[in-house]
Design a protein around this motif. Structure first.
Motif, mmCIF file in Angstrom:
data_model
loop_
_atom_site.group_PDB
_atom_site.id
_atom_site.type_symbol
_atom_site.label_atom_id
_atom_site.label_comp_id
_atom_site.label_asym_id
_atom_site.label_seq_id
_atom_site.Cartn_x
_atom_site.Cartn_y
_atom_site.Cartn_z
ATOM 1 N N MET A 1 0.745 -1.084 -0.055
ATOM 2 C CA MET A 1 -0.197 -0.028 0.028
ATOM 3 C C MET A 1 0.895 1.199 0.002
ATOM 4 S SD MET A 1 -2.981 1.102 2.965
ATOM 5 C CE MET A 1 -4.094 -0.255 2.249
ATOM 6 N N SER A 2 0.651 2.196 -0.957
ATOM 7 C CA SER A 2 1.279 3.458 -0.861
ATOM 8 C C SER A 2 1.061 4.451 0.285
ATOM 9 C CB SER A 2 0.959 4.272 -2.464
ATOM 10 O OG SER A 2 -0.313 4.575 -2.087
ATOM 11 N N LYS A 3 1.976 4.899 0.590
ATOM 12 C CA LYS A 3 2.185 5.788 1.769
ATOM 13 C C LYS A 3 1.333 7.042 1.625
ATOM 14 C CE LYS A 3 4.583 3.351 4.621
ATOM 15 N NZ LYS A 3 3.808 2.557 5.660
ATOM 16 N N LYS A 4 0.604 7.785 2.487
ATOM 17 C CA LYS A 4 -0.345 8.723 2.336
ATOM 18 C C LYS A 4 0.507 10.330 2.543
ATOM 19 C CE LYS A 4 -3.447 5.551 1.502
ATOM 20 N NZ LYS A 4 -3.959 5.428 0.229
ATOM 21 N N GLN A 5 -0.127 11.038 1.756
ATOM 22 C CA GLN A 5 0.272 12.460 2.220
ATOM 23 C C GLN A 5 -0.325 13.085 3.032
ATOM 24 O OE1 GLN A 5 2.669 14.215 -0.116
ATOM 25 N NE2 GLN A 5 3.249 12.370 -1.031
ATOM 26 N N VAL A 6 0.192 13.642 4.245
ATOM 27 C CA VAL A 6 -0.537 13.965 5.602
ATOM 28 C C VAL A 6 -0.209 15.445 5.584
ATOM 29 C CG1 VAL A 6 -1.071 13.540 7.942
ATOM 30 C CG2 VAL A 6 -0.500 11.651 6.375
#
Length: 272
Positions: A1-6
């Motif tokens: 799963m790709s990491k999320k921009q937070v």
């Protein structure tokens, strides 16, 4: 799963591991590219009794048009301390715009604990936070904040299970999505209670309380919770992981001489 921009929208303390200074290293360590927009600059944690705060609303008002022009967007936004009603309106408008494009909004309505508002937090903050929770996919007030938001009488001895569900329902009615209430005694046991709007399910997770106080533990809980939710954990699973992380960090640092500065996270990131 790709990491999320937070994106973290919270205050920055010059001295102490709280708010943005606590959340950013955790989410970054978990691999999520993490950005920040300060709602206020605070000289030090409020636990020292003396502090200086600079409200950054004017600065924030100029940031959002620039970001919009540049096409910046985020997978998730986590909001914390909000300095004023005006700031709440600006932030909530931005969050609504981002949510329309699929951004997940997490709101920690930071106002107080142990039945009272924090030092430097005015009753205006209650109205500001009611504005904020209306845009959230998940809110996670502590018991004190849940009472302020819903105009419910705070009881130092806590609530029973039926009353905890009633409080969750009142908050759900205000935000329309999922709710956690942290640090709430239920039938005499320190607990976190939750309602997941995705499956219409309630849950209660008990924990053992360590009798020491560190500022910033709520921010640690928030960061670990959000990090695991973004990695696909269920709300109940992510809540339990966050609770375990906070317990372990408090236990490892309970003998620290100056607890007002918070937990020195740099030494413990590999345990989260």
């Amino acid at each position: 799963m790709s990491k999320k921009q937070v994106l973290l929208i919270n205050d920055i303390a010059g001295y102490g591991k709280v708010a943005t200074a606590a959340m950013l290293p955790i989410l970054s360590y978990m691999g999520h590219p993490t950005y920040n927009l300060p709602t206020a600059l605070v000289s030090n944690t409020l636990d020292y009794g003396k502090f200086n705060i600079l409200d950054t609303t004017d600065y924030m008002e100029g940031v959002f048009p620039v970001w919009k022009e540049l096409g910046f967007r985020f997978d998730a936004i986590a909001t914390g301390f909000i300095a004023s009603t005006r700031q709440a309106k600006i932030v909530s408008t931005f969050c609504r715009e981002q949510a329309a494009n699929g951004t997940i909004i997490y709101v920690d309505p930071i106002m107080g604990d142990e039945g009272k508002l924090y030092n430097g937090v005015t009753k205006e903050a209650i109205h500001s936070m009611r504005e904020m929770i209306g845009v959230a996919d998940l809110i996670f007030p502590n018991y004190t904040e849940a009472c302020y938001l819903t105009s419910t009488t705070y009881c130092a001895d806590g609530v029973n299970e039926t009353e905890s569900k009633r409080l969750l329902d009142a908050l759900h009615d205000m935000c329309g999505k999922s709710v956690l209430i942290t640090s709430i005694p239920v039938d005499g046991h320190p607990s976190v209670v939750g309602y997941n709007h995705l499956d219409n399910g309630y849950f209660m997770l008990r924990y053992t309380e360590i009798p020491v106080h560190f500022p910033g533990t709520g921010d640690i809980f928030s960061a670990v919770l959000i990090g695991h939710l973004l990695e696909g954990d269920s709300l109940r699973e992510a809540t339990q992981v966050a609770m375990n992380a906070v317990f372990n960090l408090i236990d490892a640092n309970k003998e620290n001489a100056d607890k007002n500065r918070g937990i020195p996270l740099e030494n413990f990131l590999n345990t989260i």
